[in-house]
Enzyme design. Structure first.
Site, PDB file in Angstrom:
ATOM      1  CE  LYS A  15      34.422 -12.327   5.140  1.00 29.36           C
ATOM      2  NZ  LYS A  15      34.151 -13.612   4.495  1.00 29.36           N
ATOM      3  CB  THR A  73      30.291 -14.653   5.363  1.00 35.27           C
ATOM      4  OG1 THR A  73      30.950 -15.587   6.238  1.00 35.27           O
ATOM      5  CG2 THR A  73      28.854 -14.474   5.813  1.00 35.27           C
ATOM      6  CD  GLU A  94      34.334 -15.684   1.797  1.00 39.45           C
ATOM      7  OE1 GLU A  94      34.918 -14.939   2.579  1.00 39.45           O
ATOM      8  OE2 GLU A  94      33.463 -16.486   2.141  1.00 39.45           O
TER       9      GLU A  94
HETATM   10  C1  LIG Z   1      31.503 -18.370  14.414  1.00 39.37           C
HETATM   11  C2  LIG Z   1      32.203 -17.659  13.313  1.00 39.37           C
HETATM   12  O1  LIG Z   1      32.519 -16.520  13.450  1.00 39.37           O
HETATM   13  N1  LIG Z   1      32.438 -18.375  12.181  1.00 39.37           N
HETATM   14  C3  LIG Z   1      32.974 -17.898  11.016  1.00 39.37           C
HETATM   15  C4  LIG Z   1      32.837 -18.695   9.911  1.00 39.37           C
HETATM   16  C5  LIG Z   1      33.312 -18.262   8.716  1.00 39.37           C
HETATM   17  N2  LIG Z   1      33.933 -17.051   8.628  1.00 39.37           N
HETATM   18  C6  LIG Z   1      34.420 -16.568   7.338  1.00 39.37           C
HETATM   19  O2  LIG Z   1      33.400 -16.663   6.367  1.00 39.37           O
HETATM   20  C7  LIG Z   1      33.957 -17.049   5.125  1.00 39.37           C
HETATM   21  C8  LIG Z   1      33.425 -18.342   4.655  1.00 39.37           C
HETATM   22  O3  LIG Z   1      33.364 -19.281   5.661  1.00 39.37           O
HETATM   23  C9  LIG Z   1      35.404 -17.090   5.302  1.00 39.37           C
HETATM   24  O4  LIG Z   1      35.901 -15.841   4.935  1.00 39.37           O
HETATM   25  C10 LIG Z   1      35.522 -17.372   6.796  1.00 39.37           C
HETATM   26  O5  LIG Z   1      36.718 -16.963   7.293  1.00 39.37           O
HETATM   27  C11 LIG Z   1      34.073 -16.251   9.747  1.00 39.37           C
HETATM   28  O6  LIG Z   1      34.617 -15.143   9.682  1.00 39.37           O
HETATM   29  N3  LIG Z   1      33.598 -16.690  10.933  1.00 39.37           N
END
Ligand SMILES: CC(=O)Nc1ccn([C@@H]2O[C@H](CO)[C@@H](O)[C@H]2O)c(=O)n1
Length: 123
Positions: free
Chosen positions: A23, A26, A76
């Site tokens: 990954k 993000t 991702e």
């Molecule tokens: C406050 C906070 O931590 N928010 C987030 C928001 C998103 N994500 C990851 O980013 C990628 C795209 O959204 C996906 O893989 C999500 O799971 C995360 O890990 N944490």
């Protein structure tokens, strides 16, 4: 205070994907889009605030949610349907998102990682 954010949080379940290098993007909303390419950022778990990696921001690019594609999913380390579901849940009302590209920096040596280094054989 830093001019640009120097930390970021990720869901804990994503940590293995990040550390494996699977990954390397993000997708965040505007509020979390102010990272500057070339800066180092400490990555923490959202749930327990454990620092788990240092990353370098490579790029921040706008993305409309309907333009999410297979290439994003691959970067991702997730399946496209999984990523789409996740984005809908995290950002239900957002149309304009941002792709943050990053790379994993060399990880600091910790007591725990030292123990896992095999001892040098005398011959
Ligand atoms: C406050 C906070 O931590 N928010 C987030 C928001 C998103 N994500 C990851 O980013 C990628 C795209 O959204 C996906 O893989 C999500 O799971 C995360 O890990 N944490």
């Amino acid at each position: 205070m830093a001019d640009y954010p120097d930390s970021i949080t990720f869901f804990e379940w994503l940590v293995p994907l990040i550390l494996a290098g699977d990954k390397h993007i993000t997708i965040r909303d505007y509020a979390e889009s102010h990272y500057r390419p070339g800066t180092r950022v400490m990555a923490y778990t959202l749930e327990t605030h454990q620092a788990f990696a240092e990353i370098e921001i490579l790029a921040v690019e706008p993305l409309f949610v309907e333009d999410l594609n297979e290439e994003h999913a691959q970067q991702e380390g997730l399946a496209l349907e999984q990523l789409q579901g996740l984005i809908r849940r995290i950002y239900p009302d957002q149309h304009q998102l941002f792709v943050i590209k990053f790379r994993l920096l060399e990880q600091p040596v910790t007591a725990e990682s030292v123990e896992t280094i095999a001892p040098i054989s005398p011959n």
